[in-house]
Design a protein around this motif. Structure first.
Motif, PDB file in Angstrom:
ATOM      1  N   ALA A 113     -16.211 -18.752 -39.675  1.00  0.00           N
ATOM      2  CA  ALA A 113     -15.914 -18.848 -41.114  1.00  0.00           C
ATOM      3  C   ALA A 113     -14.795 -19.857 -41.371  1.00  0.00           C
ATOM      4  O   ALA A 113     -14.902 -20.717 -42.251  1.00  0.00           O
ATOM      5  CB  ALA A 113     -15.525 -17.479 -41.668  1.00  0.00           C
ATOM      6  N   ALA A 114     -13.715 -19.766 -40.590  1.00  0.00           N
ATOM      7  CA  ALA A 114     -12.613 -20.725 -40.731  1.00  0.00           C
ATOM      8  C   ALA A 114     -13.087 -22.136 -40.404  1.00  0.00           C
ATOM      9  O   ALA A 114     -12.694 -23.107 -41.070  1.00  0.00           O
ATOM     10  CB  ALA A 114     -11.458 -20.328 -39.816  1.00  0.00           C
ATOM     11  N   GLY A 115     -13.955 -22.253 -39.377  1.00  0.00           N
ATOM     12  CA  GLY A 115     -14.491 -23.554 -38.994  1.00  0.00           C
ATOM     13  C   GLY A 115     -15.331 -24.190 -40.092  1.00  0.00           C
ATOM     14  O   GLY A 115     -15.253 -25.395 -40.340  1.00  0.00           O
ATOM     15  N   LEU A 116     -16.126 -23.380 -40.787  1.00  0.00           N
ATOM     16  CA  LEU A 116     -16.946 -23.886 -41.905  1.00  0.00           C
ATOM     17  C   LEU A 116     -16.044 -24.492 -42.981  1.00  0.00           C
ATOM     18  O   LEU A 116     -16.344 -25.560 -43.532  1.00  0.00           O
ATOM     19  CB  LEU A 116     -17.780 -22.756 -42.515  1.00  0.00           C
ATOM     20  CG  LEU A 116     -18.828 -22.078 -41.634  1.00  0.00           C
ATOM     21  CD1 LEU A 116     -19.560 -20.996 -42.426  1.00  0.00           C
ATOM     22  CD2 LEU A 116     -19.820 -23.081 -41.062  1.00  0.00           C
ATOM     23  N   ILE A 117     -14.952 -23.801 -43.274  1.00  0.00           N
ATOM     24  CA  ILE A 117     -14.024 -24.285 -44.314  1.00  0.00           C
ATOM     25  C   ILE A 117     -13.345 -25.572 -43.864  1.00  0.00           C
ATOM     26  O   ILE A 117     -13.274 -26.551 -44.613  1.00  0.00           O
ATOM     27  CB  ILE A 117     -12.986 -23.193 -44.645  1.00  0.00           C
ATOM     28  CG1 ILE A 117     -13.691 -21.945 -45.207  1.00  0.00           C
ATOM     29  CG2 ILE A 117     -11.958 -23.719 -45.653  1.00  0.00           C
ATOM     30  CD1 ILE A 117     -12.852 -20.686 -45.154  1.00  0.00           C
ATOM     31  N   LYS A 118     -12.873 -25.590 -42.620  1.00  0.00           N
ATOM     32  CA  LYS A 118     -12.215 -26.787 -42.084  1.00  0.00           C
ATOM     33  C   LYS A 118     -13.177 -27.980 -42.038  1.00  0.00           C
ATOM     34  O   LYS A 118     -12.794 -29.105 -42.362  1.00  0.00           O
ATOM     35  CB  LYS A 118     -11.667 -26.494 -40.682  1.00  0.00           C
ATOM     36  CG  LYS A 118     -10.456 -25.578 -40.664  1.00  0.00           C
ATOM     37  CD  LYS A 118      -9.212 -26.360 -41.035  1.00  0.00           C
ATOM     38  CE  LYS A 118      -7.942 -25.586 -40.776  1.00  0.00           C
ATOM     39  NZ  LYS A 118      -6.751 -26.374 -41.131  1.00  0.00           N
ATOM     40  N   LEU A 119     -14.418 -27.734 -41.620  1.00  0.00           N
ATOM     41  CA  LEU A 119     -15.411 -28.813 -41.545  1.00  0.00           C
ATOM     42  C   LEU A 119     -15.733 -29.389 -42.922  1.00  0.00           C
ATOM     43  O   LEU A 119     -16.072 -30.556 -43.055  1.00  0.00           O
ATOM     44  CB  LEU A 119     -16.699 -28.313 -40.888  1.00  0.00           C
ATOM     45  CG  LEU A 119     -16.675 -28.143 -39.365  1.00  0.00           C
ATOM     46  CD1 LEU A 119     -17.899 -27.366 -38.899  1.00  0.00           C
ATOM     47  CD2 LEU A 119     -16.606 -29.491 -38.658  1.00  0.00           C
TER      48      LEU A 119
END
Length: 384
Positions: free
Chosen positions: A181-187
């Motif tokens: 979830a955090a990775g989706l936001i960062k990406l």
């Protein structure tokens, strides 16, 4: 001056570059991106910050011993040469995790067993007793990685996987991993600079990770314990100084909005958001994505994890995705809409052309993470 040493942060496939950027922010040096991992150097403070601040790391390892072995006997003999009392005590319960990529040692469990024997036998020879092995609640966890004949033993500084933040007390049918979830936001590039919406929010994981980013709150703030707290060189004062440093916290002037058609999902999301202490920072409500009208903005972002269709007929899920594209086209002008899905057929029927595609894994499922830019007015006027 504090001693610098190598560390390896593990992550999910597709998030390696994001993790490398996070490591730069906490002062890591000599950063090298690998497959599902990033290697780097730093001090004990870097190690503690890695566990406390990294949003896209699953665990942080500290390599302590590298040796060569081509047979099991050689592996055991060389493993016995390390002074295991330098990193653990007889009273410590320990566990061994293993990853083997070698034709010399086909069974990773056997490698783990032989390392356990080497450690325990050394303690028995010195003290007349063996330390206990406890795979469920160890004080110290070792990771052994074998690549051909190169064997690397690391200490696990994280303990329980870092995706287990500590705020999830309730979950929906298929909750998304917190690190993903955090990775989706960062990406997506979103950094708290516009309205954020998850219109199919389930138990609220994407919303919570967005709020943590928006307000500059560390993901490790909810954790009760890290593995390095059991290490012989643990510095409690250093950890407390990292916990109490609020210099990265900031104000956020936009809305974070979550909606879901399921009352149960919203109830779960409310529980998790309350546990995270973010209940005044996230706007939740029960609503179908087809009925919900988002705020009109010049610049906003949608990140959502819609149903993949494992429990729906092909015609139903493809029709659902087509209706989704109509909703975004008609109601979300000014938003960048990001969708993660493993259903390639459904994505093809989405009816909009993605402006960006990223390959990711959600558990064992191969997924496409795609951006659809909902331009205000014509595409021509947006590009001119």
């Amino acid at each position: 001056m504090s001693e610098k040493f190598q560390m390896v942060a593990k992550t999910l496939q597709g998030l390696e570059e994001v993790l490398a950027e996070e490591l730069k922010e906490i002062g890591a040096e000599n950063i090298e991106v690998g497959c599902r991992s990033v290697s780097y150097y730093g001090t004990k403070e870097t190690l503690y910050k890695s566990n406390f601040w990294l949003r896209t790391a699953l665990r942080v390892l500290k390599p302590i011993y590298v040796f060569n072995a081509r047979t099991i006997d050689e592996f055991y003999g060389n493993a016995r040469k390390f002074d295991w009392t330098s990193v653990m005590e007889l009273s410590h319960k320990f566990a061994v995790e293993s990853v083997v990529n070698s034709e010399l040692f086909p069974h990773s469990r056997y490698i783990a067993l032989k390392l356990k024997d080497a450690i325990a036998d050394q303690f028995r020879d010195r003290f007349g007793k063996r330390p206990f092995v406890d795979p469920k609640k160890p004080h110290i966890t070792f990771h052994i990685h074998v690549n051909n004949d190169v064997c690397t033993v690391s200490l696990d500084s994280s303990g329980e996987s870092l995706h287990r933040r500590g705020y999830r007390v309730a979950q929906d049918v298929a909750p998304i991993n917190e690190v993903l979830a955090a990775g989706l936001i960062k990406l997506s590039g979103w950094n708290g600079d516009s309205v954020f919406i998850d219109p199919m929010c389930g138990s609220g994981t994407i919303l919570i990770e967005a709020a943590l980013i928006a307000y500059g709150i560390a993901p490790g703030i909810f954790r009760q314990h890290f593995g390095f707290e059991n290490w012989l060189d643990f510095d409690e004062q250093l950890l407390q100084s990292i916990y109490n440093d609020d210099s990265r916290e900031r104000d956020f002037e936009y809305l974070i909005l979550g909606r879901d058609i399921s009352k149960q999902a919203i109830a779960s999301a409310m529980e998790n958001i309350k546990e995270s202490g973010l209940n005044k920072k996230i706007d939740l409500g029960v609503a179908s994505i087809f009925d919900y009208n988002p705020p009109k903005v010049d610049n906003g972002i949608v990140i959502t994890n819609p149903p993949y269709g494992e429990r729906l007929k092909k015609e139903q899920i493809e029709n659902f995705y087509k209706q989704l594209s109509d909703v975004f086209k008609n109601k979300y002008a000014g938003y960048d809409v990001w969708i993660i899905s493993s259903n390639q057929e459904a994505l093809r029927s989405f009816g909009l052309r993605p402006s960006k595609k990223i390959n990711l894994l959600n558990g064992a499922l191969e997924c496409k993470y795609q951006r659809f830019s909902m331009y205000k007015g014509s595409l021509k006027s947006k590009q001119s």
